[in-house]
Motif scaffolding. Sequence first.
Motif, PDB file in Angstrom:
ATOM      1  N   SER A 294      20.564   5.925  63.360  1.00  0.00           N
ATOM      2  CA  SER A 294      19.873   6.463  64.523  1.00  0.00           C
ATOM      3  C   SER A 294      20.837   6.805  65.645  1.00  0.00           C
ATOM      4  O   SER A 294      20.650   7.778  66.364  1.00  0.00           O
ATOM      5  N   LYS A 295      21.891   6.005  65.816  1.00  0.00           N
ATOM      6  CA  LYS A 295      22.850   6.265  66.891  1.00  0.00           C
ATOM      7  C   LYS A 295      23.594   7.564  66.634  1.00  0.00           C
ATOM      8  O   LYS A 295      23.825   8.358  67.537  1.00  0.00           O
ATOM      9  N   ARG A 296      23.956   7.792  65.366  1.00  0.00           N
ATOM     10  CA  ARG A 296      24.640   9.039  65.038  1.00  0.00           C
ATOM     11  C   ARG A 296      23.713  10.232  65.246  1.00  0.00           C
ATOM     12  O   ARG A 296      24.121  11.291  65.723  1.00  0.00           O
ATOM     13  N   LEU A 297      22.426  10.072  64.862  1.00  0.00           N
ATOM     14  CA  LEU A 297      21.466  11.139  65.062  1.00  0.00           C
ATOM     15  C   LEU A 297      21.288  11.446  66.541  1.00  0.00           C
ATOM     16  O   LEU A 297      21.178  12.597  66.954  1.00  0.00           O
ATOM     17  N   GLN A 298      21.287  10.388  67.353  1.00  0.00           N
ATOM     18  CA  GLN A 298      21.141  10.563  68.794  1.00  0.00           C
ATOM     19  C   GLN A 298      22.307  11.346  69.368  1.00  0.00           C
ATOM     20  O   GLN A 298      22.146  12.191  70.246  1.00  0.00           O
ATOM     21  N   LEU A 299      23.519  11.078  68.846  1.00  0.00           N
ATOM     22  CA  LEU A 299      24.695  11.793  69.328  1.00  0.00           C
ATOM     23  C   LEU A 299      24.594  13.283  69.021  1.00  0.00           C
ATOM     24  O   LEU A 299      25.124  14.123  69.756  1.00  0.00           O
ATOM     25  N   CYS A 300      23.929  13.619  67.898  1.00  0.00           N
ATOM     26  CA  CYS A 300      23.800  15.026  67.535  1.00  0.00           C
ATOM     27  C   CYS A 300      22.784  15.738  68.415  1.00  0.00           C
ATOM     28  O   CYS A 300      22.874  16.944  68.627  1.00  0.00           O
ATOM     29  N   VAL A 301      21.783  15.006  68.892  1.00  0.00           N
ATOM     30  CA  VAL A 301      20.709  15.609  69.668  1.00  0.00           C
ATOM     31  C   VAL A 301      21.121  15.820  71.117  1.00  0.00           C
ATOM     32  O   VAL A 301      20.877  16.875  71.700  1.00  0.00           O
ATOM     33  N   LEU A 302      21.752  14.819  71.734  1.00  0.00           N
ATOM     34  CA  LEU A 302      22.091  14.889  73.141  1.00  0.00           C
ATOM     35  C   LEU A 302      23.376  15.679  73.368  1.00  0.00           C
ATOM     36  O   LEU A 302      24.284  15.650  72.541  1.00  0.00           O
ATOM     37  N   SER A 303      23.455  16.350  74.501  1.00  0.00           N
ATOM     38  CA  SER A 303      24.690  17.033  74.882  1.00  0.00           C
ATOM     39  C   SER A 303      25.708  16.001  75.374  1.00  0.00           C
ATOM     40  O   SER A 303      25.357  14.860  75.670  1.00  0.00           O
ATOM     41  N   LEU A 304      26.966  16.427  75.458  1.00  0.00           N
ATOM     42  CA  LEU A 304      28.005  15.509  75.920  1.00  0.00           C
ATOM     43  C   LEU A 304      27.724  15.051  77.348  1.00  0.00           C
ATOM     44  O   LEU A 304      27.941  13.882  77.686  1.00  0.00           O
ATOM     45  N   GLN A 305      27.229  15.963  78.185  1.00  0.00           N
ATOM     46  CA  GLN A 305      26.905  15.590  79.565  1.00  0.00           C
ATOM     47  C   GLN A 305      25.845  14.484  79.589  1.00  0.00           C
ATOM     48  O   GLN A 305      25.966  13.507  80.329  1.00  0.00           O
ATOM     49  N   GLU A 306      24.819  14.624  78.753  1.00  0.00           N
ATOM     50  CA  GLU A 306      23.757  13.620  78.693  1.00  0.00           C
ATOM     51  C   GLU A 306      24.272  12.306  78.126  1.00  0.00           C
ATOM     52  O   GLU A 306      23.906  11.218  78.589  1.00  0.00           O
ATOM     53  N   LEU A 307      25.146  12.393  77.130  1.00  0.00           N
ATOM     54  CA  LEU A 307      25.731  11.176  76.551  1.00  0.00           C
ATOM     55  C   LEU A 307      26.571  10.422  77.572  1.00  0.00           C
ATOM     56  O   LEU A 307      26.528   9.194  77.644  1.00  0.00           O
ATOM     57  N   LEU A 308      27.348  11.169  78.352  1.00  0.00           N
ATOM     58  CA  LEU A 308      28.191  10.532  79.360  1.00  0.00           C
ATOM     59  C   LEU A 308      27.342   9.849  80.431  1.00  0.00           C
ATOM     60  O   LEU A 308      27.659   8.733  80.863  1.00  0.00           O
ATOM     61  N   GLN A 309      26.278  10.505  80.846  1.00  0.00           N
ATOM     62  CA  GLN A 309      25.397   9.898  81.842  1.00  0.00           C
ATOM     63  C   GLN A 309      24.745   8.635  81.281  1.00  0.00           C
ATOM     64  O   GLN A 309      24.640   7.614  81.975  1.00  0.00           O
ATOM     65  N   GLN A 310      24.313   8.706  80.039  1.00  0.00           N
ATOM     66  CA  GLN A 310      23.701   7.540  79.406  1.00  0.00           C
ATOM     67  C   GLN A 310      24.713   6.408  79.258  1.00  0.00           C
ATOM     68  O   GLN A 310      24.411   5.243  79.537  1.00  0.00           O
ATOM     69  N   TYR A 311      25.920   6.749  78.835  1.00  0.00           N
ATOM     70  CA  TYR A 311      26.974   5.743  78.657  1.00  0.00           C
ATOM     71  C   TYR A 311      27.346   5.113  79.994  1.00  0.00           C
ATOM     72  O   TYR A 311      27.602   3.906  80.078  1.00  0.00           O
ATOM     73  N   TYR A 312      27.356   5.924  81.026  1.00  0.00           N
ATOM     74  CA  TYR A 312      27.699   5.401  82.353  1.00  0.00           C
ATOM     75  C   TYR A 312      26.689   4.356  82.797  1.00  0.00           C
ATOM     76  O   TYR A 312      27.069   3.280  83.288  1.00  0.00           O
ATOM     77  N   HIS A 313      25.415   4.640  82.648  1.00  0.00           N
ATOM     78  CA  HIS A 313      24.382   3.725  83.132  1.00  0.00           C
ATOM     79  C   HIS A 313      24.239   2.488  82.249  1.00  0.00           C
ATOM     80  O   HIS A 313      23.849   1.429  82.745  1.00  0.00           O
ATOM     81  N   THR A 314      24.569   2.592  80.952  1.00  0.00           N
ATOM     82  CA  THR A 314      24.404   1.445  80.057  1.00  0.00           C
ATOM     83  C   THR A 314      25.670   0.612  79.896  1.00  0.00           C
ATOM     84  O   THR A 314      25.583  -0.582  79.617  1.00  0.00           O
ATOM     85  N   ARG A 315      26.835   1.218  80.069  1.00  0.00           N
ATOM     86  CA  ARG A 315      28.097   0.494  79.833  1.00  0.00           C
ATOM     87  C   ARG A 315      28.983   0.403  81.079  1.00  0.00           C
ATOM     88  O   ARG A 315      29.496  -0.663  81.393  1.00  0.00           O
ATOM     89  N   ALA A 316      29.189   1.532  81.729  1.00  0.00           N
ATOM     90  CA  ALA A 316      30.172   1.561  82.824  1.00  0.00           C
ATOM     91  C   ALA A 316      29.631   0.952  84.110  1.00  0.00           C
ATOM     92  O   ALA A 316      30.301   0.133  84.748  1.00  0.00           O
TER      93      ALA A 316
END
Length: 479
Positions: free
Chosen positions: A134-156
């Motif tokens: 599912s995580k790999r599938l999610q990476l294919c669906v979301l754009s890099l900008q969306e992934l970075l925003q998500q990563y920022y709020h969940t990890r950074a």
Amino acid sequence: MKRWLTTEEEAMNFQSSRRRGEDGVAMVIDFLLSNARLVLGVGGAALLGIATLAVKRLIERAGRAADDEKVEQKMAESWEELSLVSASPTLIRKGIEGVVMKHVAKATRQQKADLCRQPQTSSLEVQSKPESKSKRLQLCVLSLQELLQQYYHTRAALAPREVLRAQSLALDICTEIQGFLHSRHPDMPLGEMNLGGSLLDDLQVVSADHACLLVPVQLEASLWRLIPGEETLLTHPLHWMVRRVNLEYFPRGRSYWDRYLVGGYLSAEALVSMFSKAVMETINWPSISSTLDCLVRPVLGGPDLRLEIRPGNENEGTESSDQAIFISMLPLLREGDVVLTAQPELTSPWVNAWHLCLYPWETQRLAQLDTADDGCRRRTLKLLKAVCRLNPALRPLKAAPLANLILHLSDSEGNWSQSSLDVRFQHCITELIGYLEQGALHSYFKPAVNLLSGLSEDQVDQMGFMLYCAVSEPEILLI
């Protein structure tokens, strides 16, 4: 203990697994990557890593195609991507394209044959695959900008409640230590202790697990002189010295800090040793632990002054009690905008040397630039710090090189708007690869300082390999 397989053993594994359908490409890639650095060197291994990613896309596209014509079209698209990746002048100079292409073409032909022989997978089998897909599938669906925003709020980014909790504990410890020193050493000229570092500046990532307690040492201006590193015998721009002056008018003993003189200079190592005995080994930590309702204990045996704090009762098994917080005591000297810290771990073996701290300059500069154009530099820095901390291959990269990377890039790139976060993130990756290839990333404020000098050759190889793979697939850094 992990045993590295020989090339022959890897080859046997590779041959025996070629007939396993989808597993075949995994073994092909594992075989190539495991021996790439031995055969091709760092640059070749990096290109091979990117090439195998393109092969993955080729196989996936070929498997989904309905007829041979679509297969050929998808294969052409994948090889076009691979040709773009392999256009690096540095790698071309190494002369390894032929070797890489030969291995990739062989792997592709074999896997295509395996796919033709493989029976169709039922929809029930597809649904029963592990949720790790599912995580790999999610990476294919979301754009890099969306992934970075998500990563920022969940990890950074840290939760405000977590930050306040860590700051509160650090301030409680600060109050206890300052009160103890005032009562035991009332004549010791110290300034007001306070918190500093990434926890206070909102630059800490992943978890609020460390804080810095600043201990200002007050010197008489007429008795001491701070000497820049370039003017000392050490000739190191970050290794400053503090000389005792006017001894003919104010003999030794006039200043409280004269007792820590070594060869006419104030010894940072002697000062740290004094604080270790006066604070770490003397304070009644069990009593403070009961007062603050947490476990406080010094971390002895290292060159720095550190305390470990575990909030709450460890026997309760609560989530908060599992998160330890480390507080570092940092004696420092201030003169204007110059901040010198007593950190023997950075200035060893020179017992008299003090470390010029560039962190305040770097942090202030980043904040000024972001304020001027509402930029994303600090957010980019936090993303890079989180990626490096959570990725084993990139973990040796600390905050200072990453901050200076962004400062250098800000001089040549003016667009740091929030909407360009993905572009700047990718730009930072490519710039960092260039610095690793050169083996040098110079400090923004002290160009004579190479911020990559502390990395081993193997660490540089591992980081370069990971970042080369992330050039075409930056999402792999955000998994």
